[in-house]
Design a protein around this motif. Structure first.
Motif, short mmCIF file in Angstrom:
data_model
loop_
_atom_site.label_atom_id
_atom_site.label_comp_id
_atom_site.label_asym_id
_atom_site.label_seq_id
_atom_site.Cartn_x
_atom_site.Cartn_y
_atom_site.Cartn_z
N GLY A 379 0.69 -1.28 -0.08
CA GLY A 379 0.12 0.13 -0.13
C GLY A 379 0.94 1.30 0.01
O GLY A 379 0.32 2.37 -0.08
N TRP A 380 2.02 1.10 0.14
CA TRP A 380 3.12 2.48 0.08
C TRP A 380 3.34 2.91 -1.09
O TRP A 380 3.51 1.90 -2.19
N THR A 381 3.34 3.98 -1.63
CA THR A 381 3.83 4.55 -2.82
C THR A 381 5.32 5.55 -2.46
O THR A 381 5.11 6.12 -1.76
N GLN A 382 6.08 5.24 -3.18
CA GLN A 382 7.49 6.05 -3.04
C GLN A 382 7.78 6.69 -4.38
O GLN A 382 7.62 6.12 -5.52
N SER A 383 8.21 7.94 -4.20
CA SER A 383 8.50 8.72 -5.43
C SER A 383 10.00 9.38 -5.22
O SER A 383 10.25 9.77 -4.01
N VAL A 384 10.84 9.34 -6.08
CA VAL A 384 12.03 9.96 -5.96
C VAL A 384 12.11 10.93 -7.19
O VAL A 384 11.71 10.42 -8.20
N TYR A 385 12.43 12.24 -7.06
CA TYR A 385 12.05 13.21 -8.11
C TYR A 385 13.18 14.35 -8.00
O TYR A 385 14.08 14.59 -7.01
N LEU A 386 13.16 15.03 -8.99
CA LEU A 386 14.08 16.18 -9.21
C LEU A 386 13.28 17.21 -9.86
O LEU A 386 12.52 17.21 -11.09
N ARG A 387 13.02 18.36 -9.06
CA ARG A 387 12.15 19.69 -9.46
C ARG A 387 13.09 20.91 -9.68
O ARG A 387 13.75 21.26 -9.15
#
Length: 595
Positions: A379-387
């Motif tokens: 049920g977990w959502t993980q996001s790695v990003y560059l903004r």
């Protein structure tokens, strides 16, 4: 005795039942001599008996007797004495002397074939009321339930040649005894065969990557259901049907009558694989949505959405949204590129254009984000990003245009028992991001935000909701941190009783500057008063601040009403701020669940 007289009038009953149907009266049974489940069953058996106006009442006594006897047999009463009288067309009096119940003398239940070692069949036997009934009164429902359950499990788990070699219920009323024999032969368990697709506009490889099984695995109907749900969740299809191609057979879970029961085992099947056909209808290429609403935080709000659920055979998708309200105007969107497992892994490109004019904040932000997202099975959502973000802002007496390059990561989790109005559930959101002048940003900071929300209940009419939000920023260039990354408190989803984002550190003129840190907490109790209407009482507290732990905790309390409308929960609260000398109360109105 009444029973002997009733037999002589059977022909009259048949004639009476076939006469005029006009002005027929449903019979209300009054049962004496027995209570509990047998009494309720007699009433149920007689509920459909109707007597036409003018019919001879005595002619209906045999039918009433038959129904009463059948109702009592279900609970093991095979030799009752029954007395029946009709005071009028709408009532029947039933007096019962039930006698002794038939008890189970011998109980034989066996599973043969491959299912003998299947834990689901063993679990069914362990939990069956019939298996605990040796020496106890016979209950037909327990016998029928186990028979049906074994047949159902066989179909769900691929025992398509299963049958009952023996299913016998022997009743000996004179001895008050019953013998129960169930011998179930499952035969072999079938396996999944090849999977074929019809009507798909998406690469077959993408669809196969979502399969919860492989050809050659043992058949399971629940796996087919899971796959059907996965296909529907992609948004690529207007319709998805996963169909097993099971060859018809006269032997499939169709027991012969007890008197014809056979000890002959099920014949060996020639082919024990089940081909699967997946029939798909593509979703429309374009989908448009509009909405209008109102909340005290932002006033009237209008939203327009444009979605392309699939763009190409890879299944790429695009969402666009325009949001307009008094203090906020926003255009945003996301292009999603699914990876090998489309529901689990994807790349995302997000854009956001936002104009804010609220209190002492005036800013225009434009940003472009590149993200990698994982959706985990728990049920977990993980996001790695560059903004990449540019913001032109005025905050109180501070004016600037800043550019930021912000790497970060976020985690979120939602678990509720009902999306529309959960009675139990939780939601957690965590974000960590940072910026540094070393790679071209105008500001240097590390920023984090955590929010936890919990819903619990006692019974169906008592509901509890709590929310805690904590935010923190470590920086030595706070004047370069734009308003979108500063913390403010107050409003419908923060501290009620105070205006939307009206709480933060101030300059010498009393203008809001925004804070480095944030802490807010909410505790709410709701009580159902009728159907979809609830009363609520709540307390909120917290503030935005610069030095860890606020010197001034703002608090409020109030009452509210919740209506679970067809369009979702509607909330109306009146809150009293304890630390606002200018306003003694404030109304808050919102549409949508807490999560």
């Amino acid at each position: 005795m009444r029973k002997s007289l009733l037999g002589a009038t059977s022909l009259a009953a048949i004639i009476g039942l076939c006469t005029a149907t006009q002005n027929a009266f449903a019979v209300d049974a009054n049962v004496d001599g027995i209570d509990g489940a047998p009494e309720t069953n007699i009433e149920a058996y007689l509920a459909s008996l109707t007597i036409p106006e003018g019919a001879e009442l005595a002619s209906y006594e045999p039918e009433a007797l038959k129904r009463t006897q059948n109702a009592l047999k279900v609970y093991g009463y095979y030799e009752p004495e029954i007395y029946i009288s009709f005071p009028d067309h709408e009532h029947v009096n039933i007096t019962v002397k039930p006698g002794e119940q038939v008890k189970i003398n011998n109980l034989v239940v066996r599973i043969r074939g491959a299912a003998r070692d299947d834990k689901f069949f063993q679990q069914a036997l362990d939990e069956s009321a019939l298996m605990k009934s040796q020496g106890e009164p016979l209950n037909h429902a327990d016998y029928d339930a186990l028979k049906q359950q074994l047949s159902t499990i066989a179909l769900e788990r691929g025992y398509f040649d299963a049958r009952y070699l023996t299913h016998r219920l022997e009743i000996r009323p004179w001895a008050n005894a019953a013998n129960v024999v169930l011998i179930f032969d499952s035969g072999k368990r079938y396996r999944f065969g090849e999977v074929s697709f019809e009507g798909s506009q998406i690469k077959e490889e993408r669809l196969r990557n979502m399969l919860p099984f492989e050809p050659g695995d043992y058949y399971s109907a629940s796996e087919l259901s899971t796959y059907n749900q996965r296909l529907s969740s992609t948004g690529w299809f207007r319709s998805a049907a996963v169909r097993p191609q099971i060859a018809s057979s006269d032997e499939v879970i169709t027991p012969s009558p007890d008197e014809n029961s056979s000890e002959t085992a099920a014949p060996e099947p020639i082919d024990t694989t089940v081909p699967i056909t997946v029939e798909l209808i593509p979703a429309d290429r374009h989908r448009f949505e509009t909405g209008i609403g109102y909340a005290t935080d932002v006033g009237t709000r209008v939203q327009f959405g444009w979605t392309m659920p699939w763009i190409n055979e890879r299944g790429d998708s695009l969402t666009n949204s325009i949001f307009y309200s008094g203090p906020e105007k926003r255009a945003s969107g996301q292009y999603t590129i699914p990876l090998d497992n489309p529901l689990r892994d994807s790349y995302q490109i997000r854009y956001n254009l936002e104009d804010i004019d609220n209190e002492d904040t005036d800013s225009f932000e434009s940003s472009l984000t590149f993200a990698r997202e994982w959706n985990f099975t728990h049920g977990w959502t993980q996001s790695v990003y560059l903004r990449a973000q540019r913001e032109d802002f005025t905050q109180a007496d501070q004016d600037d245009i800043v550019f930021l390059l912000v790497p970060g990561a976020s985690w979120s989790h939602v678990n509720v028992d009902n999306i529309r109005f959960p009675m139990r559930g939780d939601r957690e959101d965590l974000l960590v991001e940072f910026s540094d002048t070393a790679w071209g940003s105008d500001a240097r900071f590390v920023r984090t935000r955590l929010q936890s929300q919990l819903i619990g209940s006692i019974g169906d009419s008592n509901r509890f909701f709590t929310r805690t939000t904590v935010g923190a920023t470590a920086t030595d260039t706070f004047d370069k941190v734009p308003p979108s990354l500063r913390f403010f408190a107050g409003g419908d989803n923060s501290i009620r009783g105070y205006d939307y984002e009206s709480l933060s550190p101030e300059n010498e003129d009393g203008d809001l500057l925004g804070g480095k840190h944030l802490f807010t907490a909410t505790a709410e109790y709701q009580r159902r008063i009728k159907d979809g209407w609830w009363l609520a009482t709540f307390a909120d507290g917290g503030n935005s601040f610069d030095d860890w732990w606020p010197d001034d905790i703002k608090t409020s309390a109030g009452l509210g009403v919740r209506w679970i409308s067809p369009v979702g929960p509607i909330s109306l609260d009146i809150a009293h701020p304890f630390d606002d000398e200018e306003n003694s109360w404030r109304l808050h109105f919102a549409i949508g669940p807490e999560f």
